[in-house]
Design an enzyme around this catalytic site. Structure first.
Site, PDB file in Angstrom:
ATOM      1  N   THR A   1      50.193  37.319  47.500  1.00 11.30           N
ATOM      2  CA  THR A   1      50.214  36.027  48.882  1.00 11.30           C
ATOM      3  C   THR A   1      51.854  35.580  48.094  1.00 11.30           C
ATOM      4  O   THR A   1      52.002  34.669  47.021  1.00 11.30           O
ATOM      5  CB  THR A   1      49.544  34.974  49.219  1.00 11.30           C
ATOM      6  OG1 THR A   1      50.047  34.090  50.291  1.00 11.30           O
ATOM      7  CG2 THR A   1      48.717  33.542  48.224  1.00 11.30           C
TER       8      THR A   1
ATOM      9  N   HIS B   1      36.011  33.678  37.996  1.00  9.29           N
ATOM     10  CA  HIS B   1      35.594  32.809  36.775  1.00  9.29           C
ATOM     11  C   HIS B   1      34.200  34.526  36.034  1.00  9.29           C
ATOM     12  O   HIS B   1      33.884  34.695  35.270  1.00  9.29           O
ATOM     13  CB  HIS B   1      35.699  32.104  36.245  1.00  9.29           C
ATOM     14  CG  HIS B   1      35.678  32.070  34.623  1.00  9.29           C
ATOM     15  ND1 HIS B   1      35.752  32.876  33.683  1.00  9.29           N
ATOM     16  CD2 HIS B   1      35.642  30.426  34.501  1.00  9.29           C
ATOM     17  CE1 HIS B   1      35.769  32.591  32.766  1.00  9.29           C
ATOM     18  NE2 HIS B   1      36.265  31.126  32.727  1.00  9.29           N
TER      19      HIS B   1
END
Length: 410
Positions: A329, A381
């Site tokens: 993006t 994560h």
């Protein structure tokens, strides 16, 4: 009478239903083959339903705002048939040609020739009016031009009122003192975006790591070869092709970032499909640039331009938006200096590029002004450790600051 149905297009398996956004035609309208009849919005794209042949729109069964499913009946059309060289609608309402109407009006007017002058007969014929429905105000009950114009004015007003009744009123404003509020329904795409954002927040352990990159080498390269590149390939040498090339090379080194979680499994992808975030009038969408490792920089620039144009024009298909292993993006085009982009599920990471700004930096013990850009990598994560995420971002930085390595793949 030959009729055929107007149906909702076949929706993808991942799309349960859709919303009728707008009907471009009204009941009674003449339709040409391939005219767009109605637009259907899913949570991904807007689908256009064209007319399969010439005809007349007989009925609308699902109005604007209705929720519909795959192959559901939206309305009906009557097909036009050609007979005797004149095209006529095969509907129950008989249509007259202009010459038919003229003859009929003259015939009707002839029956009352004592109250209708030749000039008035001609005016009645031109406007397809029935003399028996007009009350004359002249001497001996003769019909005057003012009588005809009064009827025409009345019919026009009735027609306008009907058209206005067919138009949905705008959502009224709520007046609070000297301030206004307007309430509008959320689009299906906006609802889906909201759902996905909440899904990411609640189902991933998302972190963001940052770095910065000196864009001077790429800017120098573009200035030196940009004009020749455009003449040879017919595409402008932008920043995006450098970004995509650097991402692909970094993903090869860190396959976890190109992977995704599926239940208790980790799915490693041996291909490189990059989703490109594109802002459209309907909201943010992420069309997919496929097999980026096999594309040249010119091919990347051309495909990105094509996807951006399709997004702005509402022409993206479900196939354009399906898949993708990693998202890029570029908020820098809107002036964003730094952000924390949100992962595009089921992907595991997203890279945010930002505005290029001249800043003082220390190089070889000296302070110099360089065009700098912040990078932001948001990652899940659960799958990607801090070491891999930071190393991935450093690899992107190194490749962009020395673009020759992109060509040598080192």
């Amino acid at each position: 009478m030959s009729n055929f149905d107007i149906l909702t297009p076949v929706l993808p398996e991942s799309v349960a239903d859709a919303t009728v956004v707008v009907w471009h035609k009204k009941v009674g309208d003449n339709i040409k083959r391939d005219d767009i009849l109605v637009e259907i919005e899913t949570d991904k794209v807007v689908l256009e339903v064209p007319a399969m042949s010439d005809g007349i729109l007989d009925s609308i069964l699902e109005p604007e705002g209705a929720t519909v499913t795959s192959k559901q009946l939206l309305g009906k059309m009557s097909e036009l048939a050609v007979s005797g060289g004149v095209t006529r609608a095969t509907t129950q309402v008989s249509e007259k040609t202009p010459s038919d109407r003229h003859s009929a009006s003259l015939t009707t007017n002839t029956k009352s020739s004592d109250t209708v002058s030749p000039a008035i007969r001609r005016l009645l014929a031109e406007n397809d009016l029935d003399v028996s429905q007009i009350k004359g105000s002249g001497v001996g009950g003769r019909i005057t031009r003012e009588d005809v114009e009064k009827v025409l004015s009345s019919e026009n007003e009735l027609s306008n009122n009907q058209e206005n009744a067919d138009v949905k009123p705008l959502t009224p404003f709520n007046h609070i003192g000297d301030r206004d509020e307007k309430r509008v329904p959320m689009t299906r795409l906006r609802k889906r975006i909201a759902e996905r954002l909440l899904e990411v927040k609640n189902s991933t352990a998302m972190l963001t790591t940052f770095n910065e990159v000196d864009m001077q080498p790429i800017m120098t390269l573009r200035k030196t070869y940009g004009e020749k590149f455009e003449k040879q390939h017919g595409a402008r040498l932008g920043f995006m092709s450098f970004y995509i090339k650097a991402i692909v090379e970094a993903l090869k080194r860190f396959p976890e970032i190109n992977a995704s979680i599926d239940g208790d499994d980790i799915v490693y992808h041996n291909y490189f499909d990059i989703s490109i975030a594109v802002s459209t009038p309907r909201g943010l969408v992420t069309p997919v640039l496929r097999n980026c490792d096999k594309l040249s920089m010119a091919e990347i620039e051309k495909q990105i331009k094509l996807l951006a144009e399709k997004g702005r024009n509402g022409k993206l298909t479900v196939e354009d938006l399906t898949g993708g292993n990693f998202t890029l993006t570029n908020g820098g085009v809107f002036g964003s200096l730094m952000s924390t982009p949100i992962i595009n599920p089921p992907q595991s990471a997203i890279l945010g590029m930002h505005a290029i700004k001249e800043r003082p930096v220390a190089i070889n013990g000296e302070v110099v002004i360089r065009p700098m850009m912040y990078l932001a990598l948001s990652y899940d994560h659960r799958l990607i450790d801090g070491k891999e995420s930071v190393s991935f971002l450093v690899a992107i930085k190194d490749l962009l600051e020395d673009p020759t390595r992109l060509l040598l793949e080192i």
